[in-house]
Design an enzyme around this catalytic site. Structure first.
Site, PDB file in Angstrom:
ATOM      1  N   HIS A 283       0.849  -1.197   0.000  1.00 55.88           N
ATOM      2  CA  HIS A 283       0.000   0.000   0.000  1.00 55.88           C
ATOM      3  C   HIS A 283       0.876   1.234   0.000  1.00 55.88           C
ATOM      4  O   HIS A 283       2.076   1.181   0.310  1.00 55.88           O
ATOM      5  CB  HIS A 283      -0.956   0.010   1.208  1.00 55.88           C
ATOM      6  CG  HIS A 283      -0.260   0.044   2.529  1.00 55.88           C
ATOM      7  ND1 HIS A 283       0.212   1.201   3.108  1.00 55.88           N
ATOM      8  CD2 HIS A 283       0.040  -0.948   3.396  1.00 55.88           C
ATOM      9  CE1 HIS A 283       0.774   0.923   4.276  1.00 55.88           C
ATOM     10  NE2 HIS A 283       0.692  -0.379   4.462  1.00 55.88           N
TER      11      HIS A 283
ATOM     12  N   ASP B 248      -4.797  -6.066  11.874  1.00 55.72           N
ATOM     13  CA  ASP B 248      -4.787  -4.598  11.881  1.00 55.72           C
ATOM     14  C   ASP B 248      -4.494  -4.110  10.471  1.00 55.72           C
ATOM     15  O   ASP B 248      -3.399  -4.316   9.943  1.00 55.72           O
ATOM     16  CB  ASP B 248      -3.727  -4.068  12.850  1.00 55.72           C
ATOM     17  CG  ASP B 248      -4.011  -4.477  14.290  1.00 55.72           C
ATOM     18  OD1 ASP B 248      -5.182  -4.429  14.690  1.00 55.72           O
ATOM     19  OD2 ASP B 248      -3.054  -4.861  14.991  1.00 55.72           O
ATOM     20  N   LEU B 249      -5.459  -3.472   9.854  1.00 51.37           N
ATOM     21  CA  LEU B 249      -5.366  -3.057   8.459  1.00 51.37           C
ATOM     22  C   LEU B 249      -4.116  -2.209   8.206  1.00 51.37           C
ATOM     23  O   LEU B 249      -3.899  -1.195   8.871  1.00 51.37           O
ATOM     24  CB  LEU B 249      -6.617  -2.276   8.058  1.00 51.37           C
ATOM     25  CG  LEU B 249      -6.669  -1.794   6.601  1.00 51.37           C
ATOM     26  CD1 LEU B 249      -6.673  -2.985   5.646  1.00 51.37           C
ATOM     27  CD2 LEU B 249      -7.890  -0.914   6.372  1.00 51.37           C
ATOM     28  N   ASP B 250      -3.302  -2.644   7.228  1.00 50.45           N
ATOM     29  CA  ASP B 250      -2.100  -1.921   6.802  1.00 50.45           C
ATOM     30  C   ASP B 250      -1.098  -1.700   7.925  1.00 50.45           C
ATOM     31  O   ASP B 250      -0.272  -0.777   7.856  1.00 50.45           O
ATOM     32  CB  ASP B 250      -2.479  -0.564   6.173  1.00 50.45           C
ATOM     33  CG  ASP B 250      -3.219  -0.718   4.862  1.00 50.45           C
ATOM     34  OD1 ASP B 250      -3.174  -1.832   4.287  1.00 50.45           O
ATOM     35  OD2 ASP B 250      -3.858   0.250   4.411  1.00 50.45           O
ATOM     36  N   GLU B 251      -1.136  -2.527   8.966  1.00 49.72           N
ATOM     37  CA  GLU B 251      -0.211  -2.342  10.087  1.00 49.72           C
ATOM     38  C   GLU B 251       0.547  -3.629  10.416  1.00 49.72           C
ATOM     39  O   GLU B 251       1.069  -3.790  11.517  1.00 49.72           O
ATOM     40  CB  GLU B 251      -0.964  -1.845  11.326  1.00 49.72           C
ATOM     41  CG  GLU B 251      -1.577  -0.455  11.158  1.00 49.72           C
ATOM     42  CD  GLU B 251      -2.254   0.042  12.418  1.00 49.72           C
ATOM     43  OE1 GLU B 251      -2.032  -0.557  13.484  1.00 49.72           O
ATOM     44  OE2 GLU B 251      -3.005   1.032  12.335  1.00 49.72           O
TER      45      GLU B 251
END
EC number: 3.5.1.10
Length: 297
Positions: free
Chosen positions: A202, A236-239
């Site tokens: 991303h 955890d989205l994008d983490e």
């Protein structure tokens, strides 16, 4: 006269990778190098890291057997030696490509790049299938001779669609799932199943611009850096744990469209680097962090 300790020539073009991690104790390097020396295995590359905060040691060794050996016997013998150091380890044949399943939506830049690197041998992977929630890239997959599965998704069908994806992963024997701009959020259950086995990409912008049209938001703020992050998928989205990141400077002359184009370039390079590092067994996953040994471009 040839020195007695000069490297011999391997009987076959074989190359293996030994990776291991154990508590930080004296003798952990010698455990690996001494073991390989005793079995006439020539170490071609050696990387180590001692995490002084976590008191954990990491090692990666590439080696070639000088004699005709049974690698299963080597594994069994090393298991006994490694147990004395409480080492978690693996010995892999580096010639065997990592079997991958790629997931994508409509943006094709990351997929195009991965397919090119796959076809040219830059990535030691075997792309078993491409899955998409849209039909748009079916022709691209067909041109490369790779099976393409169009699996639409909605809020009502998400669980069923993910069950289909998981069936394909098991059916194809995929060891790695690459989200090459797959614009859907995986469920917690799917993230759990794919722990350490799925890579996402991303954009990385400072400050963080979430929601629609992030590059337009960035342009309005006059950003001076554009980047991308490749990481393991987590709940955890994008983490998730970061594998690789890329960044380039931009200036006031960049329109929103130019910012987006620059971002796509960085995304494809950063994702390809992460896939290469993973497929070469250079990434150690430890909690929400990674230890990444540098590879060759």
């Amino acid at each position: 006269m040839t020195p007695s300790n000069a490297p011999a020539t391997a009987t076959e073009d074989r190359l293996y990778v030994l990776t291991g991690t154990c508590p930080s104790v004296l003798g952990s390097v010698e455990l690996v190098t001494g073991f390989l020396f005793q079995r006439r295995c020539y170490v071609t590359e050696l990387q180590t890291f001692d995490d002084t905060e976590g008191k954990q040691f990491y090692i990666r060794a590439e080696f070639r057997p000088m004699d005709d050996i049974d690698i299963e016997v080597v594994r069994n013998e090393f298991a006994e030696a490694a147990s004395r150091y409480d080492m978690t380890w693996q010995i892999r044949d580096s010639r065997r490509p990592t079997r991958c399943l790629i997931m994508v939506s409509k943006y094709d830049h990351c997929l195009q790049d991965l397919l090119h690197r796959y076809q040219t041998g830059h990535l030691n992977i075997d792309i078993a299938a491409i899955v998409s929630n849209h039909p748009d890239l079916q022709g691209l997959a067909a041109w490369h001779g790779i099976p393409y599965y169009h699996l639409p998704i909605s809020a009502e069908t998400k669980a069923r669609q993910e069950a289909q994806v998981w069936h394909l992963i098991e059916q194809t024997g995929a060891e790695l799932v690459v989200l090459a701009r797959y614009m859907q959020v995986l469920s917690e259950d799917m993230c759990s199943k794919l722990h350490g086995k799925a890579i996402n990409i991303h954009h990385s912008l400072l400050p963080g611009f979430k929601g629609a049209r992030p590059y337009h938001q960035a342009w309005e703020k006059g950003v001076k850096l554009v980047g991308a992050t490749a990481h393991y998928v987590s709940e955890d989205l994008d983490e998730g744990p970061i594998i690789s990141q890329g960044v380039e400077a931009v200036d006031h002359s960049f329109t929103p469209e130019k910012l987006a184009n620059k971002g796509r370039d960085i995304e494809r390079l950063t994702l390809a680097k992460a896939v290469k590092l993973h497929s070469e067994h250079r990434v150690f996953l430890t909690g929400n962090r990674t230890v990444v040994f540098a590879g060759h471009n």
